[in-house]
Scaffold this active site. Structure first.
Site, PDB file in Angstrom:
ATOM      1  N   GLY A  97     -11.380  -2.268   3.040  1.00 30.65           N
ATOM      2  CA  GLY A  97     -11.560  -3.132   4.032  1.00 30.65           C
ATOM      3  C   GLY A  97     -12.706  -3.919   3.886  1.00 30.65           C
ATOM      4  O   GLY A  97     -13.536  -3.702   2.989  1.00 30.65           O
ATOM      5  N   CYS A 145     -11.073   1.494  -2.561  1.00 28.50           N
ATOM      6  CA  CYS A 145     -11.867   0.620  -2.411  1.00 28.50           C
ATOM      7  C   CYS A 145     -12.890   1.044  -1.405  1.00 28.50           C
ATOM      8  O   CYS A 145     -13.597   2.077  -1.590  1.00 28.50           O
ATOM      9  CB  CYS A 145     -11.066  -0.780  -1.988  1.00 28.50           C
ATOM     10  SG  CYS A 145     -12.431  -2.370  -2.046  1.00 28.50           S
ATOM     11  N   TYR A 146     -12.703   0.568  -0.077  1.00 35.93           N
ATOM     12  CA  TYR A 146     -13.866   0.952   1.244  1.00 35.93           C
ATOM     13  C   TYR A 146     -13.404   2.239   1.222  1.00 35.93           C
ATOM     14  O   TYR A 146     -14.415   3.095   1.709  1.00 35.93           O
ATOM     15  CB  TYR A 146     -13.605   0.044   2.298  1.00 35.93           C
ATOM     16  CG  TYR A 146     -14.311   0.414   3.498  1.00 35.93           C
ATOM     17  CD1 TYR A 146     -15.501  -0.045   3.516  1.00 35.93           C
ATOM     18  CD2 TYR A 146     -14.047   1.283   4.356  1.00 35.93           C
ATOM     19  CE1 TYR A 146     -16.448  -0.044   4.637  1.00 35.93           C
ATOM     20  CE2 TYR A 146     -14.597   1.625   5.465  1.00 35.93           C
ATOM     21  CZ  TYR A 146     -15.988   0.932   5.618  1.00 35.93           C
ATOM     22  OH  TYR A 146     -16.621   1.194   6.724  1.00 35.93           O
ATOM     23  N   HIS A 191      -7.051  -1.695  -6.592  1.00 39.22           N
ATOM     24  CA  HIS A 191      -6.150  -1.633  -5.753  1.00 39.22           C
ATOM     25  C   HIS A 191      -4.751  -1.240  -6.168  1.00 39.22           C
ATOM     26  O   HIS A 191      -4.031  -2.276  -6.832  1.00 39.22           O
ATOM     27  CB  HIS A 191      -5.985  -2.919  -5.038  1.00 39.22           C
ATOM     28  CG  HIS A 191      -6.944  -3.335  -4.124  1.00 39.22           C
ATOM     29  ND1 HIS A 191      -7.035  -2.885  -2.666  1.00 39.22           N
ATOM     30  CD2 HIS A 191      -8.203  -3.791  -4.155  1.00 39.22           C
ATOM     31  CE1 HIS A 191      -8.233  -3.232  -2.108  1.00 39.22           C
ATOM     32  NE2 HIS A 191      -9.089  -3.871  -2.965  1.00 39.22           N
ATOM     33  N   GLY A 249      13.314 -22.348   7.869  1.00 35.95           N
ATOM     34  CA  GLY A 249      12.739 -21.437   6.594  1.00 35.95           C
ATOM     35  C   GLY A 249      13.477 -20.118   6.843  1.00 35.95           C
ATOM     36  O   GLY A 249      14.222 -19.728   7.628  1.00 35.95           O
ATOM     37  N   ASP A 303      12.073 -17.052   7.213  1.00 28.41           N
ATOM     38  CA  ASP A 303      11.710 -15.985   8.256  1.00 28.41           C
ATOM     39  C   ASP A 303      12.499 -16.139   9.552  1.00 28.41           C
ATOM     40  O   ASP A 303      13.107 -15.169  10.300  1.00 28.41           O
ATOM     41  CB  ASP A 303      10.297 -15.806   8.341  1.00 28.41           C
ATOM     42  CG  ASP A 303       9.587 -15.790   7.104  1.00 28.41           C
ATOM     43  OD1 ASP A 303      10.129 -15.302   6.055  1.00 28.41           O
ATOM     44  OD2 ASP A 303       8.195 -16.055   7.045  1.00 28.41           O
ATOM     45  N   THR A 350      14.922 -17.911  10.197  1.00 24.53           N
ATOM     46  CA  THR A 350      16.593 -17.898  10.393  1.00 24.53           C
ATOM     47  C   THR A 350      16.906 -16.566  10.201  1.00 24.53           C
ATOM     48  O   THR A 350      17.724 -16.039  10.853  1.00 24.53           O
ATOM     49  CB  THR A 350      17.030 -18.760   8.820  1.00 24.53           C
ATOM     50  OG1 THR A 350      16.283 -19.918   9.025  1.00 24.53           O
ATOM     51  CG2 THR A 350      18.392 -18.800   9.087  1.00 24.53           C
ATOM     52  N   LYS A 354       7.962 -10.752   2.811  1.00 28.24           N
ATOM     53  CA  LYS A 354       8.682 -11.876   2.434  1.00 28.24           C
ATOM     54  C   LYS A 354       9.976 -11.392   1.496  1.00 28.24           C
ATOM     55  O   LYS A 354      11.069 -11.618   1.717  1.00 28.24           O
ATOM     56  CB  LYS A 354       8.183 -12.835   1.719  1.00 28.24           C
ATOM     57  CG  LYS A 354       8.974 -14.108   1.502  1.00 28.24           C
ATOM     58  CD  LYS A 354       8.325 -15.016   2.758  1.00 28.24           C
ATOM     59  CE  LYS A 354       9.062 -16.131   2.846  1.00 28.24           C
ATOM     60  NZ  LYS A 354       8.730 -16.947   4.182  1.00 28.24           N
TER      61      LYS A 354
END
Ligand code: XMP
Length: 590
Positions: free
Chosen positions: A45, A72-73, A160, A216, A218, A220, A373
């Site tokens: 974060g 991480c955080y 990460h 595009g 998404d 569609t 995606k």
């Protein structure tokens, strides 16, 4: 557990991909609501654990014996709660780094070789691990890159493992899920289309769905899912020509939807409605808000004109998961549980206040809001959509407006030790937060681009004031003779950008380079001299989900050809090549 990281849901999804079901909870969730968990991952974060209002967690969770991995955080939070020490590092580490593993007997890092490519995005670090912990691995700038206390089943990593750039990231997550938590593989992603269709029917109830399609991937796929769920009588699609589209786009959309045989998509021309309010605007977030709100107005106008504003219609959107995170908004609106706390990097056009209001009233359906995606393309493929459509590069909703950079004032470029400081501001993402800073132009011809791209990350980490580096490919005048002009979105500049973009796209297709990149934005910046007041920036990138990205090396001959054709246009002063990965840059400049 979500502490506001850009990658929180990516972790949840990676876990699902490994065959284990996962849910996202706010980091403050009480131990009682987590009793069923086989394991807990605490996300990264943007905050600092020592800041007064930073996200925290129920400390009882850490003594409950549930295996917990802080990323991480998350690692810093565990450290702080258990009596270790977190402080600001001497310098940030954003991007690629190398992990040296010291403790090969750790279950978390089992099966990994001693030297590993990893992805970092942090400034704070664990200076002293809590009592009982030992260090498993280090990098050149972080002496606590991985820590563990196996007796208490607590683990932490500063890097990460969830992003693709960490080569063995999936292995580390597998080690945690199966080796440490003892999870079973019990999650099957193949049921998702049926599940999404059911969610659409539930959300719509007896209402119909009105949908903006952009041509595009998404929108569609989302539109097709709504059609499959509700049938064509209950779904109405409109394509709005905002005047901010690429060359030939409207024709492509007309053909695509005609060929798909849907027949339910109508074309609406609204150029002036979008361009007029953008006059004199240079600030990217303002541009995004104006465009988003114009979409709402156009929608209201169309619905009123067609008698659809009778309470029997709701709005469908092709929002995908990264759009919701980087807008700092909520996600998984259907479950309502996981309010994302991520910092706003960019407000997507489908997350402006007008849309948020509709969401609160339950008047929005977003079938793809939990997907990335690559998953959207997979769903589209399963639904029989054509490869020509599904393999299109992503194109942002606000269109060319966010690729046509503006400046309120005229500014000189200035010489700095590393190159030229060009005061055209662009958006970046560093340590989970937004940055908005000038770009550094370097004078090397990027034939050694791979080396330069690694250097670019170094340069951004080193030179405080910039978040992006570009190399000069070709220019009419040396940079010392150029300046940034006061400039806004005009018909003329949009036409220029469209033409430049058309040239680049054409050469990309012909050379086959198109298939080698995930996206290739072409950006117009108001940098030049004399009559040539704009320059073109080439931004070919590779990405898996848009959350992180690599600047891609282009073949020299293609680059030279592009530059030569672009410089035939008298208004264009120079051609540059963006070398910045994401982070620290973003894919689009605004
Ligand atoms: P950034 O620039 O944030 O972009 O690294 C990540 C991906 O998202 C696309 N993008 C958008 N897509 N509406 C969209 O539908 C938007 O407002 C928007 N802004 C960025 C961008 O093209 C890239 O693929």
């Amino acid at each position: 557990m979500d502490t506001g990281g850009q990658y929180c849901h990516l972790i949840a999804r990676k876990v699902r991909e490994l065959g284990v079901s996962s849910e996202v909870f706010p980091s403050e969730a009480r131990l009682e609501s987590l009793c069923h968990a086989r394991g807990i991952v605490i996300s990264g974060g943007p905050a600092s654990v020592y800041d007064p209002h930073s996200p925290s967690m129920d400390a009882a969770v850490l003594s409950a014996g549930v295996p917990t991995l802080g990323i991480c955080y998350g690692q810093q939070l565990i450290t702080q709660l258990l009596g270790g020490e977190v402080r600001k590092g001497d310098k940030g580490e954003f991007g690629l780094a190398f992990l040296d593993i010291q403790a090969s007997d750790s279950r978390l890092l089992a099966g990994l070789t001693d030297h590993q490519k990893i992805w970092m995005s942090h400034r704070d670090l664990v200076a002293v691990p809590p009592p009982g912990f030992r260090v498993l691995a280090t990098t050149s700038t972080c002496s606590t890159a991985a820590i563990e206390d196996p007796a208490r089943r607590l683990y932490g990593v500063q890097f990460h493992p969830e992003v693709v750039h960490t080569t063995e990231g999936a292995r580390i997550l597998e080690n945690f899920l199966f080796g440490i938590c003892g999870c079973d593989k019990d999650w099957n992603p193949s049921d998702r289309i049926a599940q999404v269709e059911e969610q659409v029917r539930e959300r719509a109830g007896d209402r119909n769905v009105f949908f903006f399609v952009s041509g595009g991937v998404d929108s569609t796929v989302a539109f097709t899912l709504c059609l499959a769920a509700l049938g064509s009588e209950r779904v109405c699609g409109v394509y709005v020509d905002t005047g901010l589209m690429r060359e030939g786009e409207t024709e492509f959309v007309e053909q695509t939807f005609a060929a798909l045989g849907h027949g339910v998509v109508q074309i609406e021309r609204a150029e002036e409605e979008f361009l007029a309010p953008l006059e004199g605007v240079h600030e990217p977030e303002l541009k995004r808000h104006i465009i988003g709100e114009q979409f709402v107005k156009v929608q209201e106008r169309i619905m009123a004109a067609r008698g659809l504003a009778d309470g029997r219609w709701i709005l469908g959107q092709g929002t995908i998961y990264p759009d919701t995170i980087e807008s700092g908004g909520t996600s998984s609106h259907q479950s309502g549980r996981d309010q994302s706390k991520a910092a706003t990097i960019k407000t997507h056009h489908n997350r402006v206040p007008g849309i948020q209001k509709l969401m609160e009233q339950g008047l929005i359906v977003e079938p793809l809001a939990d997907f990335y995606k690559d998953e959207v393309r997979e769903i589209g493929r399963e639904m029989g959509l054509s490869a020509a459509l599904l393999d299109r590069h992503p194109f942002p909703g606000p269109g060319l407006a966010i690729r046509c950079l503006c400046s309120a004032e005229e500014h000189p470029v200035t010489r700095v030790p590393e190159g030229w400081l060009v005061p055209v501001h662009s958006v970046g993402v560093q340590g989970d937060s937004r940055s908005y800073a000038p770009v550094l132009a370097i004078d090397a011809f990027p034939s050694a681009a791979a080396r330069l791209q690694d250097e670019a990350t170094e340069l951004v980490n080193r030179s405080a004031g910039v978040n992006r580096v570009m190399a000069r490919v070709a220019a009419r005048e040396p940079l010392s003779h150029q300046r940034v002009f006061s400039s806004y979105i005009t018909h003329g500049r949009l036409a220029l950008l469209r033409r430049a973009d058309g040239i680049v796209r054409d050469l990309c297709f012909k050379s086959g380079f198109d298939a080698k990149v995930w996206q290739f934005p072409v950006i117009l910046i108001p940098l030049g001299s004399g009559e040539s007041r704009d320059s073109v920036v080439l931004r070919p990138i590779f990405s898996v989900d848009g959350m992180t990205a690599d600047s891609v090396t282009m073949p020299d001959d293609l680059l030279r050809k592009m530059a030569a054709e672009l410089l035939e246009i008298t208004e264009i002063a120079g051609v540059y090549y963006d070398l910045t990965h994401k982070p620290p840059g973003t894919i689009e400049w605004e």
